[in-house]
Design a protein around this motif. Structure first.
Motif, PDB file in Angstrom:
ATOM      1  N   ARG A 267       0.798  -1.230   0.000  1.00 18.04           N
ATOM      2  CA  ARG A 267       0.000   0.000   0.000  1.00 18.04           C
ATOM      3  C   ARG A 267       0.825   1.272   0.000  1.00 18.04           C
ATOM      4  O   ARG A 267       0.267   2.361  -0.060  1.00 18.04           O
ATOM      5  CB  ARG A 267      -0.961   0.017   1.192  1.00 18.04           C
ATOM      6  CG  ARG A 267      -1.963  -1.116   1.185  1.00 18.04           C
ATOM      7  CD  ARG A 267      -2.812  -1.115  -0.071  1.00 18.04           C
ATOM      8  NE  ARG A 267      -3.878  -0.143  -0.077  1.00 18.04           N
ATOM      9  CZ  ARG A 267      -5.147  -0.405   0.207  1.00 18.04           C
ATOM     10  NH1 ARG A 267      -5.520  -1.629   0.506  1.00 18.04           N
ATOM     11  NH2 ARG A 267      -6.052   0.554   0.165  1.00 18.04           N
ATOM     12  N   GLU A 268       2.150   1.137   0.102  1.00 15.45           N
ATOM     13  CA  GLU A 268       2.971   2.338   0.097  1.00 15.45           C
ATOM     14  C   GLU A 268       4.285   2.034  -0.592  1.00 15.45           C
ATOM     15  O   GLU A 268       4.856   0.962  -0.391  1.00 15.45           O
ATOM     16  CB  GLU A 268       3.220   2.790   1.539  1.00 15.45           C
ATOM     17  CG  GLU A 268       3.655   4.226   1.594  1.00 15.45           C
ATOM     18  CD  GLU A 268       3.929   4.717   3.014  1.00 15.45           C
ATOM     19  OE1 GLU A 268       3.004   4.626   3.846  1.00 15.45           O
ATOM     20  OE2 GLU A 268       5.063   5.177   3.247  1.00 15.45           O
ATOM     21  N   PRO A 273       1.388   6.670  -0.597  1.00 14.69           N
ATOM     22  CA  PRO A 273       0.416   5.586  -0.731  1.00 14.69           C
ATOM     23  C   PRO A 273       0.274   5.163  -2.201  1.00 14.69           C
ATOM     24  O   PRO A 273       0.440   5.991  -3.103  1.00 14.69           O
ATOM     25  CB  PRO A 273      -0.893   6.205  -0.241  1.00 14.69           C
ATOM     26  CG  PRO A 273      -0.527   7.449   0.491  1.00 14.69           C
ATOM     27  CD  PRO A 273       0.780   7.909  -0.107  1.00 14.69           C
ATOM     28  N   ASP A 296      -9.283   2.156  -2.699  1.00 13.25           N
ATOM     29  CA  ASP A 296      -9.302   3.613  -2.540  1.00 13.25           C
ATOM     30  C   ASP A 296     -10.283   4.277  -3.487  1.00 13.25           C
ATOM     31  O   ASP A 296     -10.761   5.376  -3.212  1.00 13.25           O
ATOM     32  CB  ASP A 296      -7.901   4.184  -2.819  1.00 13.25           C
ATOM     33  CG  ASP A 296      -6.889   3.626  -1.856  1.00 13.25           C
ATOM     34  OD1 ASP A 296      -6.872   4.080  -0.702  1.00 13.25           O
ATOM     35  OD2 ASP A 296      -6.127   2.707  -2.233  1.00 13.25           O
TER      36      ASP A 296
END
Ligand code: CP3
Length: 393
Positions: A267-268, A273, A296
């Motif tokens: 996720r990063e 992000p 998201d």
């Protein structure tokens, strides 16, 4: 083969793409090159932007004469996908023409089944075909999870080359097909009208279908994580055929596996992000459930009103969409009107990424695409507050 010249064969004044022939591996310091345009990433995270970011599904493709020229040089579509320098060249072609806010990796969702041994080919006008579609329980039991860095190395190398050549101009979107959509092609063997085989499997041997979806979900997770590690700055799951399912079957055979993938993704990366977009074509009835997957952003096709979509899920996720791709056949004036309507439907504030509701069709005039992209740039400004240090978080 000489690189970097195909963009000019159409006679248009396009900047030639100079691709260096160095190893595609990027030193990590280069990877951190700052992003000059991060509107897409900010909008996907519902952070303030100065205008609505725009990119278009299938923005690199047959409607562009320079794409057709590069494909002819490659020999066929698959050779284009499998040669990282050429995949990079076609990825950048629409960005040379139009002020788009993102690049999308040039590849195909069917690379995974091909790496699983099904033997992918494309025939002109017919679409994809597998030489060895899944026909028996043994075929399914034999499937392995491909190692992205070896069996799908050409895709991961393409991501590295594209990041290097983009040099931070705009973010790069990576993608994969949803397990259900991949399974549909793997079981049917080609595009299908009635989905008789895959639906037969779903109703007759659901456990066997779950086995197939499970191995495919593992493959997609590894593949997307490899794309992210190589430099993809956002990723999108294409669930093209989720909309043919009943609500119950959608939950069990498509959404459950996309949710599993979302839970397994990095996720990063590079200190920011990595947003995840889920797009189920025909999934308008299930937006709340899709938004609950942990993604998201949710892709919306043109059969759902964007204002309804925002009311239902806009507080939790960003929305991407949703102009009818056929609107690009209309006159420039009508295109502007339709584009303005989509912006008005979403309304003021961030959290919207302008896109079509599905891919650009091959018969569209590239000049109409320019009209659309420029209209979004211009018309979307009043929907956003001017960026000041105070609202730039
Ligand atoms: O969006 C982009 O510009 C990135 C490239 C991209 C392609 N395919 C290139 C392509 C992406 C994101 C895809 C995804 C894909 N591929 C999907 C999901 C999205 C969707 O359209 O629903 C699906 C279902 C496929 C499978 C696939 N690939 C089909 C059914 C076809 C044939 C249909 C067609 O348009 O010819 C393809 C071939 C394909 N993938 C082309 C391109 C540019 C056309 C190939 C050519 O003739 O040059």
């Amino acid at each position: 083969m000489e690189l970097g010249t195909a963009g000019n064969t159409s006679g248009l004044m396009l900047k030639p793409l100079i691709l260096s022939k160095a190893q595609p591996k990027l030193p990590s310091s280069r990877m951190a090159t700052s992003l000059q345009n991060d509107r897409l990433l900010r909008a996907l995270l519902r952070q303030p932007v100065d205008r609505t970011p725009v990119w278009l599904m299938r923005q690199a493709g047959r409607y562009l004469p320079e794409y057709r020229a590069t494909r002819a040089r490659a020999g066929c579509f698959l050779a284009l996908c499998q040669t990282p320098e050429l995949a990079c060249e076609v990825t950048l072609q629409p960005l040379e023409r139009f002020p788009l806010d993102a690049a999308i990796l040039f590849s195909d969702i069917l690379t995974i089944p091909d790496a699983m041994g099904l033997g992918l080919s494309f025939s002109e006008g017919e679409g994809p075909r597998f030489a060895r579609p899944l026909r028996t329980a043994t075929d399914i039991a034999r499937l392995g999870v491909p190692d992205p860095e070896t069996e799908l190395r050409y895709v991961i190398d393409a991501v590295r080359v594209i990041r290097r050549e983009l040099a931070g101009r705009v973010p790069l979107i990576g993608f994969a097909g949803s397990p259900w959509t991949l399974a549909t092609y793997m079981v049917e063997g080609s595009a299908s009208k009635d989905y008789a085989r895959i639906k037969g499997l779903l109703y007759e041997q659901p456990e066997l279908l779950h086995q197939l979806l499970d191995v495919t979900a593992q493959a997609v997770t590894l593949y997307l994580n490899a794309q992210i590690a190589a430099g993809a700055q956002a990723v999108m799951l294409f669930d093209t055929w989720g909309g043919i399912l009943t609500p119950r079957a959608y939950r069990e055979f498509s959404l459950a596996y996309m949710t599993q993938i979302v839970a397994g993704l990095i996720r990063e990366a590079e200190g920011r992000p990595v947003p995840i977009i889920l797009f189920t074509k025909g999934g308008g009835a299930w937006l709340e459930e899709i938004a609950n997957s942990g993604c998201d952003a949710v892709g919306v096709d043109w059969t759902t009103d964007l204002s309804d979509a925002r009311r239902r899920i806009g507080a939790r996720v960003a929305l991407q969409g949703n102009l009818d791709p056929a609107a690009l056949y209309a006159s420039p004036e009508r295109i502007r009107q339709q584009a303005a309507q989509v912006l008005a439907d979403y309304g003021a504030g961030s959290g919207h990424v302008f896109n079509l509701g599905h891919g650009i069709q091959p018969g569209v005039d590239p000049e109409r695409v320019r009209v659309l992209v420029e209209a979004i740039q211009q018309f979307s400004i009043p929907y956003h507050a001017p960026l000041s240090p105070a609202n730039l978080r």
